[in-house]
Design a protein around this motif. Structure first.
Motif, PDB file in Angstrom:
ATOM      1  N   VAL A 175     -37.939  90.611-129.505  1.00  0.00           N
ATOM      2  CA  VAL A 175     -38.674  90.340-128.317  1.00  0.00           C
ATOM      3  C   VAL A 175     -40.048  90.356-127.358  1.00  0.00           C
ATOM      4  O   VAL A 175     -40.844  91.293-128.071  1.00  0.00           O
ATOM      5  CB  VAL A 175     -38.058  90.983-127.329  1.00  0.00           C
ATOM      6  CG1 VAL A 175     -38.191  89.829-125.823  1.00  0.00           C
ATOM      7  CG2 VAL A 175     -36.196  90.987-127.840  1.00  0.00           C
ATOM      8  N   GLY A 230     -34.736  86.075-128.147  1.00  0.00           N
ATOM      9  CA  GLY A 230     -34.433  86.648-126.870  1.00  0.00           C
ATOM     10  C   GLY A 230     -35.189  84.907-125.995  1.00  0.00           C
ATOM     11  O   GLY A 230     -35.110  84.047-126.246  1.00  0.00           O
ATOM     12  N   THR A 278     -30.069  93.671-116.400  1.00  0.00           N
ATOM     13  CA  THR A 278     -30.310  91.646-117.114  1.00  0.00           C
ATOM     14  C   THR A 278     -29.799  91.407-115.508  1.00  0.00           C
ATOM     15  O   THR A 278     -28.474  90.795-115.274  1.00  0.00           O
ATOM     16  CB  THR A 278     -29.278  91.992-118.290  1.00  0.00           C
ATOM     17  OG1 THR A 278     -29.774  92.101-119.088  1.00  0.00           O
ATOM     18  CG2 THR A 278     -29.628  90.337-118.859  1.00  0.00           C
ATOM     19  N   GLY A 305     -36.383  94.753-124.244  1.00  0.00           N
ATOM     20  CA  GLY A 305     -34.653  94.495-125.519  1.00  0.00           C
ATOM     21  C   GLY A 305     -34.141  95.430-124.693  1.00  0.00           C
ATOM     22  O   GLY A 305     -33.974  97.138-123.776  1.00  0.00           O
ATOM     23  N   THR A 312     -34.433  90.074-123.834  1.00  0.00           N
ATOM     24  CA  THR A 312     -32.937  90.154-124.959  1.00  0.00           C
ATOM     25  C   THR A 312     -32.043  91.478-124.530  1.00  0.00           C
ATOM     26  O   THR A 312     -32.308  93.175-124.592  1.00  0.00           O
ATOM     27  CB  THR A 312     -33.317  90.381-126.227  1.00  0.00           C
ATOM     28  OG1 THR A 312     -33.730  89.169-127.071  1.00  0.00           O
ATOM     29  CG2 THR A 312     -31.606  90.023-127.293  1.00  0.00           C
ATOM     30  N   ASP A 313     -30.411  91.231-124.182  1.00  0.00           N
ATOM     31  CA  ASP A 313     -29.863  92.042-124.527  1.00  0.00           C
ATOM     32  C   ASP A 313     -28.102  92.181-124.863  1.00  0.00           C
ATOM     33  O   ASP A 313     -27.921  91.332-125.251  1.00  0.00           O
ATOM     34  CB  ASP A 313     -28.805  92.392-122.299  1.00  0.00           C
ATOM     35  CG  ASP A 313     -28.487  93.059-122.224  1.00  0.00           C
ATOM     36  OD1 ASP A 313     -27.378  93.452-123.031  1.00  0.00           O
ATOM     37  OD2 ASP A 313     -28.198  92.951-121.143  1.00  0.00           O
ATOM     38  N   GLN A 349     -30.245  83.074-132.543  1.00  0.00           N
ATOM     39  CA  GLN A 349     -30.522  82.706-130.107  1.00  0.00           C
ATOM     40  C   GLN A 349     -31.880  82.751-130.342  1.00  0.00           C
ATOM     41  O   GLN A 349     -32.613  83.731-130.572  1.00  0.00           O
ATOM     42  CB  GLN A 349     -29.614  84.277-129.675  1.00  0.00           C
ATOM     43  CG  GLN A 349     -30.175  83.386-128.434  1.00  0.00           C
ATOM     44  CD  GLN A 349     -31.755  83.676-127.266  1.00  0.00           C
ATOM     45  OE1 GLN A 349     -31.750  85.418-128.548  1.00  0.00           O
ATOM     46  NE2 GLN A 349     -32.238  83.180-127.036  1.00  0.00           N
ATOM     47  N   ARG A 350     -32.652  81.706-129.674  1.00  0.00           N
ATOM     48  CA  ARG A 350     -34.273  81.416-129.382  1.00  0.00           C
ATOM     49  C   ARG A 350     -33.964  80.846-127.917  1.00  0.00           C
ATOM     50  O   ARG A 350     -33.836  79.757-128.304  1.00  0.00           O
ATOM     51  CB  ARG A 350     -35.220  80.485-131.097  1.00  0.00           C
ATOM     52  CG  ARG A 350     -36.098  81.362-130.550  1.00  0.00           C
ATOM     53  CD  ARG A 350     -36.966  80.409-132.562  1.00  0.00           C
ATOM     54  NE  ARG A 350     -39.054  81.631-131.693  1.00  0.00           N
ATOM     55  CZ  ARG A 350     -38.301  82.290-133.254  1.00  0.00           C
ATOM     56  NH1 ARG A 350     -38.162  81.445-134.372  1.00  0.00           N
ATOM     57  NH2 ARG A 350     -39.952  82.914-133.503  1.00  0.00           N
ATOM     58  N   SER A 369     -31.887  87.736-132.479  1.00  0.00           N
ATOM     59  CA  SER A 369     -32.069  87.152-131.044  1.00  0.00           C
ATOM     60  C   SER A 369     -33.255  87.710-131.574  1.00  0.00           C
ATOM     61  O   SER A 369     -34.238  88.210-131.169  1.00  0.00           O
ATOM     62  CB  SER A 369     -31.166  87.764-130.046  1.00  0.00           C
ATOM     63  OG  SER A 369     -31.637  87.852-128.781  1.00  0.00           O
ATOM     64  N   TYR A 427     -32.575  92.479-132.526  1.00  0.00           N
ATOM     65  CA  TYR A 427     -34.147  91.582-131.867  1.00  0.00           C
ATOM     66  C   TYR A 427     -34.659  91.911-131.914  1.00  0.00           C
ATOM     67  O   TYR A 427     -35.491  93.057-132.068  1.00  0.00           O
ATOM     68  CB  TYR A 427     -33.252  92.154-129.985  1.00  0.00           C
ATOM     69  CG  TYR A 427     -33.264  93.808-130.125  1.00  0.00           C
ATOM     70  CD1 TYR A 427     -34.468  93.471-129.664  1.00  0.00           C
ATOM     71  CD2 TYR A 427     -32.114  94.218-129.774  1.00  0.00           C
ATOM     72  CE1 TYR A 427     -34.425  95.315-129.099  1.00  0.00           C
ATOM     73  CE2 TYR A 427     -31.762  95.199-129.780  1.00  0.00           C
ATOM     74  CZ  TYR A 427     -33.372  96.574-128.576  1.00  0.00           C
ATOM     75  OH  TYR A 427     -33.319  97.511-128.528  1.00  0.00           O
ATOM     76  N   ALA A 474     -31.567  86.389-121.954  1.00  0.00           N
ATOM     77  CA  ALA A 474     -30.520  86.264-122.678  1.00  0.00           C
ATOM     78  C   ALA A 474     -29.724  87.479-123.134  1.00  0.00           C
ATOM     79  O   ALA A 474     -30.145  88.688-123.322  1.00  0.00           O
ATOM     80  CB  ALA A 474     -31.217  86.158-124.402  1.00  0.00           C
ATOM     81  N   ARG A 475     -28.625  87.508-122.736  1.00  0.00           N
ATOM     82  CA  ARG A 475     -27.006  89.000-122.658  1.00  0.00           C
ATOM     83  C   ARG A 475     -26.568  87.620-124.007  1.00  0.00           C
ATOM     84  O   ARG A 475     -25.979  86.705-123.419  1.00  0.00           O
ATOM     85  CB  ARG A 475     -26.536  88.204-121.316  1.00  0.00           C
ATOM     86  CG  ARG A 475     -25.553  89.207-121.712  1.00  0.00           C
ATOM     87  CD  ARG A 475     -25.552  90.995-121.452  1.00  0.00           C
ATOM     88  NE  ARG A 475     -24.044  91.149-120.551  1.00  0.00           N
ATOM     89  CZ  ARG A 475     -23.909  91.816-120.100  1.00  0.00           C
ATOM     90  NH1 ARG A 475     -25.033  92.919-119.769  1.00  0.00           N
ATOM     91  NH2 ARG A 475     -23.455  92.537-120.262  1.00  0.00           N
TER      92      ARG A 475
END
Lengths: 408, 256
Positions: free
Chosen positions: A264, A237, A55, A299, A270-271, A207-208, A235, A262, A241-242
């Motif tokens: 994605v 992502g 990431t 991912g 996404t992380d 999260q988006r 999430s 997640y 996104a961390r």
């Protein structure tokens, strides 16, 4: 001094120079300087750093721009929740606070433990006070009867920073939800939980984001004796996104559940990174992360349990990560780690990554269920397991996941 | 039209293109409406392959011949289209579907089939009523139908759930693949009673089995012996009894 900080960053890019400039606009403050220094010694985290090898913020964030995409609508209902809004230009807290909740908006920066381990958290903490917003929003919970606390991160702009500290007094319980909805080129936040003896917190993160946004959410959780913490993340992502959570069991018999799902799509990343330190005996950690990734999506799962020799005896910890590659071209990186020095512990981990099972798909199709529906049903069921501990928001998160899978 | 399932000179391979093996090798078979036909054969004869070829599983390639159900060529259809045409396979090893409760699964299957056929969806009360009746007939615990399909169920329970699905979906042609495997005597009787209740002048069945035992409970109209991918002998129920006595070698030695 600003020049000195800039010199710390090797080959700074335009985004890093902008961050240094933003730092320089704030009043001088020793603690803020320390925070920014913790960020500046590495600059934007990049692939040459072990914890960030998959990431790379420096590569993804060359300039700090306002994205052409707007924030998505917040799917989490207010339902009488106490809503705190963070945008690139402002901060809004509820006008009336109930008994049992105190909110302090602090203008000065506060020290952050282990700032060097969380460079994006340190960045968020050092810049949270920009534009006359509080450098730290401190919440003290002295009741178990509060409505849900909801933190919303949204709004258009180049960058948005926030720092939140939640202290839950002994024996008290609180429910927290968080929506990271995009809109800013960079949204970085750090949230800290101090759970005192036998206190508990249930936290849900949604999260988006778009392909033009980077998100770094850092959480630091400290548990005293018998405290309980349950976290569920959903999430989708962003460009990057961390979502990082660092947990410290610092007194005996605390328990933690860390779940995440997640989902994605193409061009998104996404992380999910977690670090759990079993720094006291007889603590429990249960971690389940499930991912489903489409062609062109990435991912990342990095999980670590650290159990020191004497402090971590009778640790009971389990880490599971399972990812579905829904299409060719989907990418998942996983690094589950157990670092154990104590000798009387139960630590387990599992990590799988693969496609949907052909036997299951054929069985469902033989019963008349079209392939697309069969895939969606199997993936929904797969992901749903990671959302089961989200309490009052479980149904909502499931619905969001199902809607995504239905459209995928 | 009396013939339901009609297979003519069918050949099929299993495996990747590079090392595909011919498992079905010139198989011809007709099952008329209302009849139950048994297919018996030694290990490796192609019994399960036949069931997968007829239901359209990936990895099973038809290389020649034809198969029709009620006159429709089924070999070009997706598995779900064949199911909507009324073809049902009771699996030798029913598959676990984590996170999808039995009733949710069957209702999704039923409505998907109905949709493909241009029919209305079944209403929730009608579905529950029907499920209750079928569950009672099969001695299925109501709680079991709320659990994820086949997850953590015993071999016998899984087979009973296959029959539950069959009775709920009311297909017009059934293929039972080794339905007796893993069943104790009581479960075998419950399952057989369920299958026998499905016998009707409008429905055909193909019962695939190693042993004659199942055929004591589900009486076939005809028995076929499958060997090396083709039917090598056909007779009445007495053929199954002869197989039990003389073994496959006896019969196969005679026809070879």
């Amino acid at each position: 001094m600003t020049t000195a900080l800039r010199d710390l960053i090797a080959n700074p890019n335009a985004a890093e120079l902008e961050l240094v400039a933003r730092y320089g606009m704030q009043p001088e403050d020793v603690r803020r300087e320390r925070l920014f220094g913790a960020f500046a010694q590495s600059g934007l985290p990049n692939r040459r750093m072990e914890a960030w090898k998959w990431t790379d913020f420096k590569a993804a964030l060359t300039t700090l721009d306002r994205p052409s995409t707007a924030s998505v609508e917040d799917p989490i209902p207010y339902d009488g929740a106490l809503v705190f809004k963070f945008t690139p230009t402002g901060f809004e807290a509820p006008a009336d606070l109930p008994n049992g909740l105190s909110v302090f908006e602090k203008g000065e920066a506060q020290a952050l433990g282990a700032a060097e381990d969380v460079p994006m958290g340190a960045l968020a903490a050092s810049l949270a006070g920009e534009k006359s917003r509080p450098a730290t929003v401190l919440l003290e919970v002295t009741s178990s009867d509060l409505p849900r606390l909801h933190f919303q991160f949204s709004g258009a702009g180049e960058a948005s920073f926030a720092r939140i500290v939640i202290v839950v007094r002994p024996g008290m319980a609180v429910t927290v939800s968080e929506s990271h909805l995009g809109g800013a080129g960079l949204e970085a936040s750090v949230i800290e939980f101090g759970l005192q003896k036998n206190a508990s917190a249930v936290r849900t993160i949604y999260q988006r984001g778009s392909r033009e946004e980077a998100v770094a959410s850092t959480a630091l959780v400290h548990l005293d004796a018998e405290a309980q913490y349950t976290q569920t993340t959903l999430s989708f992502g962003a460009k990057l996104a961390r979502l990082e959570t660092r947990v410290t069991h610092q007194e005996p018999s605390a328990s933690v559940t860390l779940n995440a799902a997640y989902l994605v799509g193409k061009g998104l990343h996404t992380d999910i990174t977690t670090h759990v330190r079993h720094g006291a005996n007889s603590c429990v950690t249960r971690q389940l992360t499930k991912g489903a990734v489409l062609d062109g999506g990435t991912g990342v799962f990095q999980g670590k349990f650290f159990v020191p020799r004497t402090a971590g005896q009778y640790t009971d910890a389990d880490m599971q990560h399972k990812a579905l590659l829904l299409e060719d071209g989907a990418v998942v990186f996983a690094k589950p780690e157990l670092e154990i020095y104590a000798d009387d512990v139960e630590c387990a981990h599992g990590n799988t990554c693969g496609a949907l099972d052909d036997n299951q798909l054929f069985y469902m199709r033989q019963r008349g269920i079209p392939e697309k529906t069969a895939r969606a049903l199997l993936t929904q069921a797969f992901v749903a397991e990671a959302l089961e501990e989200a309490g009052e928001l479980e149904e909502l998160l499931r619905g969001e996941a199902e809607a995504w899978l239905g459209a995928a | 039209m009396r013939t339901m399932l009609k297979i003519e000179n069918l050949t099929a391979t299993v495996g990747d293109e590079d090392d595909a093996k011919t498992i079905i090798n010139g198989l011809t078979l007709e099952v008329p409406k209302g009849e139950v036909h048994a297919i018996m054969g030694p290990n490796g004869a192609g019994k399960s392959t036949l069931s997968y070829v007829l239901t359209g599983r990936d990895g099973y390639e038809v290389t020649g011949g034809s198969a029709t159900l009620n006159g429709d060529d089924i070999l070009d259809m997706d598995p779900e289209e064949r199911a909507a045409k009324g073809l049902f396979l009771s699996f030798q090893y029913p598959v676990e579907i984590p996170g999808v409760p039995v009733m949710t699964f069957v209702r999704a299957a039923m409505n998907a089939q109905r949709k493909t056929r241009g029919e209305d969806e079944i209403s929730a009360p009608d579905f529950i009523k029907k499920s209750r009746e079928v569950g009672k007939a099969l001695k299925l615990d109501a709680e079991m139908l709320k659990r994820a399909l086949n997850v953590g169920f015993s071999g016998g329970e899984k087979k009973r759930l296959e029959i539950y699905q069959m009775m709920m979906l009311e297909p017009n042609f059934l293929i039972l693949d080794e339905t007796d495997s893993g069943l104790d005597i009581d479960a075998l009787k419950t399952v057989s009673d369920g299958v026998n209740a499905m016998r009707s002048p409008d429905r055909g069945m193909l019962v695939i089995t190693h042993y004659q035992r199942l055929l004591d409970h589900i009486k076939p109209d005809k028995v076929h012996v499958l060997s090396k991918g083709r039917i090598v002998a056909t007779g009445g129920p007495e053929l199954a009894l002869r197989l039990e006595k003389e073994g496959y070698e006896g019969i196969l030695g005679e026809v070879a």
